[in-house]
Design a protein around this motif. Sequence first.
Motif, PDB file in Angstrom:
ATOM      1  N   LEU A 111      -5.171   1.847   2.688  1.00  0.00           N
ATOM      2  CA  LEU A 111      -4.942   0.510   2.767  1.00  0.00           C
ATOM      3  C   LEU A 111      -3.850   0.155   3.788  1.00  0.00           C
ATOM      4  O   LEU A 111      -3.729  -0.706   4.534  1.00  0.00           O
TER       5      LEU A 111
ATOM      6  N   GLY B  94       0.934  -1.277   0.044  1.00  0.00           N
ATOM      7  CA  GLY B  94       0.065  -0.030  -0.125  1.00  0.00           C
ATOM      8  C   GLY B  94       0.863   1.195   0.027  1.00  0.00           C
ATOM      9  O   GLY B  94       0.625   2.254  -0.649  1.00  0.00           O
TER      10      GLY B  94
ATOM     11  N   ARG C 172       1.316   4.051  -2.955  1.00  0.00           N
ATOM     12  CA  ARG C 172       0.489   5.314  -2.352  1.00  0.00           C
ATOM     13  C   ARG C 172      -0.908   5.149  -2.104  1.00  0.00           C
ATOM     14  O   ARG C 172      -1.859   6.033  -2.260  1.00  0.00           O
ATOM     15  N   ARG C 173      -1.215   3.622  -1.904  1.00  0.00           N
ATOM     16  CA  ARG C 173      -2.594   3.687  -1.301  1.00  0.00           C
ATOM     17  C   ARG C 173      -2.675   3.615   0.392  1.00  0.00           C
ATOM     18  O   ARG C 173      -2.594   2.766   1.104  1.00  0.00           O
TER      19      ARG C 173
END
Lengths: 334, 439
Positions: A260, A252, A256-257
């Motif tokens: 998450l 994640g 760049r999530r």
Amino acid sequence: MLAPAAAISLLLSLIVYALTGGADFGGGLWDLLASGRRAQAQRKAIAAAIAPIWEANHVWLILVVVVLFTAFPGGFSAVMTALNIPISVMLVGIVLRGSAFIFRSHDPRPEPGRRHWSRLFGGASAFTPVIQGVILGAMATGRIRVADGRVTTGVFAGWLTPFALSCGVFALGLFAFLAAVYLTLDTRGEPDLQADFRRRALWSGSALWPMAGIVYLTARSGAPVLFHGLTRWWAPLLLAATCLCGAGALGGLWLRRFSLARMAAAGQVALILAGWSLAQYPCLLTPDVTVANSSAPEVTLRLLALALAAGGLVLLPSLVFLFRLFKGDGRRRP
Amino acid sequence: MSDFLFARSQMAMSLAFHIVFAALGIGMPLLMVLAEGAYLRTRNPVYLELSKRWAKGTAILFAVGAVSGTVLSFELGLLWPRFMAEAGAIIGMPFSLEGFAFFTEAIFIGVYLYGRTRLSPLLHWLAGVVVAASGVLSGIFVVAANAWMNAPAGFTFAGGRFTGIDPVAAMLNPATLHEVLHMTLAAFVATGFAVAGVHAFYLLRTPASPFHRCALGLALGLAGVCIPLQVASGDLSARVVGRFQPAKLAAMEALYRTQENAPLILGGIPDDGARMTRLGLTIPRGLSLLLGDSPGTRVTGLEAFPRANWPDVRIVHWSFDLMVACGFAMLAVAGWSVWLWLRRRRLAEHRRFLRALVAAGPLGFLAIEAGWVVTEVGRQPWIIYGVMRTREAVTPVHGIAVPFAVFTGLYAFLGVAVFSLLRGQFRETAGTVSTTPPA
């Protein structure tokens, strides 16, 4: 039935403490390690992220202690005797961290004059998780023996072992990782700062794997009961889930999530603590003090369960309100 | 000194330090909420500024109170593990409830301090009300746990074992009501007089400052309402202590001989060997009248107890007299303020009165410290009155001198830091808000 329930509430409080209060310590470590052109901006972001919530997060530790001495008074008494020294040292760290943080934010002088508060805050934040990990590790070593409710192995047993020390380092790593992950969300509007914390999260998250390996290796002789516990049927499943969370957190971050990543990182820490306590169950203080043989009478446990339920009814909505207020707009922390 | 004495000293030092912040943590949120409430009603911006300044002070004091309180919750086990092994199951209940009350306080202090721009004025004020209420509540629960040590209830003790445990009866022991009442009022009185003293100090320099006038009005109002109630609750306390802890009462009053027509002895030098108190100011029949409303009331003296069960009579008696003296001095200042108010309605310009207020500023805290010495030293040699001796409860760990020295040094450092930071806050206040520049 009631004693295991009390043990579960103890574990849950400990997990939430790690996820919230632990991350605040991690934030202090990143304050200490702030560097580069944006060092001041990093410090400011860290302070803004933890200022409204750290006092509430800290209370989870008080809840752990209170539930421990109410539900397992014999266990509390033994732990406080055998681990008197590291616990006293931890308290010094807690006092210095909290007061240095509040003194720094209320010091009317400009930055150079506040620098010693910064150092003290950062130093105590880095040091306290290590000693907390050492304390938890020491409880699993099996070196602390208790007979007739009295500690027979003195005040140096357990906590000076390689296993306990590796637990200390691992705890610091976990808290630092959590903090860095949370901070990527707290700095959402500032891409440069977010990149700084993303890099820190990736580094510390990757460093956790070898650290965990060292804890596992030292457990073989350093905490044999725990090590044996990790060979039970559920252990591979739990290990797989933990690794999945760890990998998910790093993935994640890489992609760049960040929301998450935060969820996965929190899951990773929660699973580590849960697996730890499952492997040690039913011992509180391996091997002599167990959930069953140190628990309070049933009437106390029943009233405690009532108090926890009633307290939770007040507490949980209040906490949701607090975090919504300061961590809302996609900046929420778990 | 022995490990046992170091353990007692560390506990005493930790409590003496924490109680200042705990009392301010109960009193300051109320003042802060009163100031903001006055602003919401009158729209006078001075009150808004006042509530902000008081909130800043509260933030510092609350943080130090929280960490020093954490230390105490661990010290119960670090220093008195045998006590906690037995008492945990009996008085864990009020501690758990205190945990939740404190949790609520910590959550809403964050909301209050950092949520001013994110909440409507009314919601923000309500968050402050929750802080003030949960602060009072958490104090009540902790004091209930202490009351149990003085008037243990809710268990049967036989053959060294605690059975038939009833945590609710333990929490509602006979000492809870009077201790809770006395300590809660003490927190308001001490905070009120301390804050009034500080603002009186600045009013002596800048008499026209509307900021300090408003502050003085609120703080003195709180102190003035609570001090007469506190004197009355002290009377109740003495009666209950006389019933449930006669040895403590006898030490408080330095009364060695059991007697009717018992005198009230003020000051003096208690002499355990001769079993009499020398050089005290004696009011004949005073004690019997105070405790039983009639001179015929029989008061138990220390001679009724084995010598080994006496507390340190001098410390207890002198601390008690100090507490009472502080209380009556504050009552006199409060009375003076009422009289001045009725006659002239101009307190802030009466320099002699302001000086008296400055002098009375620390008295509330002096009384709190002295009062806790009476409660705790007066219960000795017991940790659970009549059931477990303090010596039996102490940790087997050696070298307690080290943590004692470390925590004493740490708290001395914190005390100095807090003092200078708060002074900085008030300086800032005096400079930026008053209409005339500070002298």
